[in-house]
Scaffold this active site. Structure first.
Site, PDB file in Angstrom:
ATOM      1  CE1 TYR A  99     -15.806 -42.191   1.146  1.00 25.09           C
ATOM      2  CE2 TYR A  99     -15.258 -44.431   1.815  1.00 25.09           C
ATOM      3  CZ  TYR A  99     -16.022 -43.562   1.069  1.00 25.09           C
ATOM      4  OH  TYR A  99     -17.008 -44.054   0.247  1.00 25.09           O
TER       5      TYR A  99
ATOM      6  CB  SER B  79     -18.501 -46.556   2.357  1.00 29.99           C
ATOM      7  OG  SER B  79     -17.473 -47.405   1.906  1.00 29.99           O
TER       8      SER B  79
END
Ligand SMILES: NC(=O)c1ccc[n+]([C@@H]2O[C@H](COP(=O)([O-])OP(=O)(O)OC[C@H]3O[C@@H](n4cnc5c(N)ncnc54)[C@H](O)[C@@H]3O)[C@@H](O)[C@H]2O)c1
EC number: 1.-.-.-
Length: 281
Positions: free
Chosen positions: A159, A146
């Protein structure tokens, strides 16, 4: 002839969003796909779509954080399709995102669960795939990272750290198994409008995020699937150990200087860069 004729792919988290788009893209080019998802009915729906397009797929209900289940997934893939050539580590504990806060506010259980799924789950799948790929003379792996693994955020601490670690896991794998003809790359998407995000982000937030891209449209799961298919294919035969951003230019500029209008000239007159960068409706 499609680029994946004769190849077997495992795609995790392939019941929805980006993973589903990847599974469809591989199947459309002749690959046989194991659609692995913790949501068994979503996995079955994806394989039904592949079958309706005359492709070949197998649905498996599996949590990638469970080592035994991951071993069973790859054994089943081998038994059913004869081996594994391609792996897309796409599943991620997205349901934890609302609880994934700033460092001092973070519940350590959220950190542990995020790492157990995103990072350890990816490692578990790689460890099952590598020997099977070696047995077939090589293979290709894409780890779904990401943009948040490449830049800081006010929240989503676990995350972001898990995705940054996945980037390094990809480089380690590429370094350690390149000699065995296994390539491994990470893909770092920016804002990709999946059904989950459409339901979650209100119009104000979507506009705010879009203003921080350089291209004037949202990202789609198919955009990411096109890149993943390229990296898995022989077209990318000399590419390994890379992190490839696919974010409409989100990370390519200094956000205080550029907004989604592409230029200062596109801002309403008198609006400062700081004001343009803050969310408003
Ligand atoms: N959508 C975005 O804007 C975006 C941006 C950057 C990175 N990503 C990454 O792309 C990947 C896919 O994201 P998405 O937006 O398509 O998500 P999504 O929520 O639409 O789909 C994720 C799928 O993974 C499955 N899943 C969740 N936990 C699992 C587990 N433990 N084991 C097996 N399957 C599991 C879910 O059931 C779901 O079908 C993730 O790794 C995410 O971090 C997405």
């Amino acid at each position: 002839m499609g680029r994946f004729e004769g190849k077997v792919a495992v795609v995790t988290g392939a019941g929805a969003g980006i993973g589903k788009a990847c599974a469809l893209a591989i199947a459309r080019e002749g690959g046989r796909v194991v659609v692995a998802d913790i949501d068994g009915s979503a996995a079955i729906a994806c394989t039904a779509q592949i079958a309706a397009e005359a492709g070949h797929a197998l649905a498996l209900d599996i949590d990638i954080a469970d080592a035994q289940a991951v071993a069973a997934l790859f054994e089943t893939a081998e038994r059913h399709f004869g081996g594994v050539d391609l792996l897309v580590n796409n599943a991620s504990a997205m349901h934890l995102t609302p609880h994934d806060r700033a460092i001092l506010d973070l519940d350590l259980a959220v950190w542990d669960q995020t790492m157990a799924t995103n990072l350890r789950g990816t490692l578990l799948c790689c460890r099952q795939a590598i020997p099977r790929m070696i047995a077939r003379g090589g293979g290709a792996i894409v780890n779904m990272s990401s943009c948040q693994g490449l830049s800081g955020d006010t929240a989503q601490t676990s995350y972001a750290a898990s995705k940054a670690a996945m980037n390094m896991l990809s480089a380690s794998l590429a370094t350690q198994y390149g000699h065995a003809q296994i390539r491994c790359n990470a893909v770092a998407p920016g804002l990709i409008m999946t059904e989950r995000l459409l339901a979650k982000l209100d119009e104000c937030m979507q506009r705010h995020l879009r203003r921080h891209q350089l291209l004037p449209r949202v990202g789609r799961p198919e955009d990411v699937a096109t890149l993943v298919a390229f990296l898995l294919s022989d077209d990318a035969a000399f590419i390994t150990g890379q992190v490839v951003c696919i974010d409409g230019g989100m990370l390519a500029h200094v956000p205080t200087y550029a907004d989604g209008g592409n230029s200062r000239a596109a801002r309403p007159s008198g609006e400062t860069a700081e004001a343009a960068a803050s969310p408003r409706c």
